[in-house]
Enzyme design. Sequence first.
Site: not given
Ligand SMILES: Nc1ncnc2c1ncn2[C@@H]1O[C@H](COP(=O)(O)OP(=O)(O)OP(=O)(O)O)[C@@H](O)[C@H]1O
Ligand SMILES: [Mg+2]
Length: 157
Positions: A15, A55, A121, A124, A135
């Site tokens: 990211k 997303y 974070n 992804h 994706e």
């Molecule tokens: N509570 C939250 N507050 C802020 N950002 C969040 C939160 N939950 C998720 N995100 C953001 O949205 C992204 C997608 O959320 P998801 O639940 O799919 O997590 P993930 O699968 O671990 O991450 P990713 O899809 O990015 O690999 C997260 O990686 C983070 O960047």
């Molecule tokens: Mg995810």
Amino acid sequence: MNEIPPLQKTLVVIKPDGVRRGLVGEIISRFEKRGLKIVGMKMIRVQRDMAEKHYEAHKGKEFYIGLIEFITSGPVVAMVVEGVNAVRVVRKIVGSTNPEEAAPGTIRGDFAHTLPHGGKNLIHASGNEEEAEKEIELWFSPDEIHSYTRVDEREVI
Ligand SMILES: Nc1ncnc2c1ncn2[C@@H]1O[C@H](COP(=O)(O)OP(=O)(O)OP(=O)(O)O)[C@@H](O)[C@H]1O
Ligand SMILES: [Mg+2]
């Protein structure tokens, strides 16, 4: 025996925070050293419509708007990573969504601290096989995905 187990492909995106913090090499090397194969890779600036598609599942959540702003805020490095059970293995290397919960030794657990507004974070990774397929199709065209042999392939799979 000598049979190669079934391989999976998964999408990994470093990211904008990972790119801005100069962690691209560090992150890529973790996958390479694990024996996973990078079969596609590019640096792109994600456009808004693409971010919204990627997303889509999070539309309406309180962090959604900040997340779209963040993912479009600078270049990202997108990769297709291949290996045995690659989807699950890559998720383990990445660590829990909230870096506060991510185990040391994972990418989020080693290089991130908390989950600020906007979702910084670092990385992804596709959550499951179905997500990975969708994706990869969204992020890569078939001619951007390659097939080659790593010299250590016989040692790691
Ligand atoms: N509570 C939250 N507050 C802020 N950002 C969040 C939160 N939950 C998720 N995100 C953001 O949205 C992204 C997608 O959320 P998801 O639940 O799919 O997590 P993930 O699968 O671990 O991450 P990713 O899809 O990015 O690999 C997260 O990686 C983070 O960047
Ligand atoms: Mg995810």
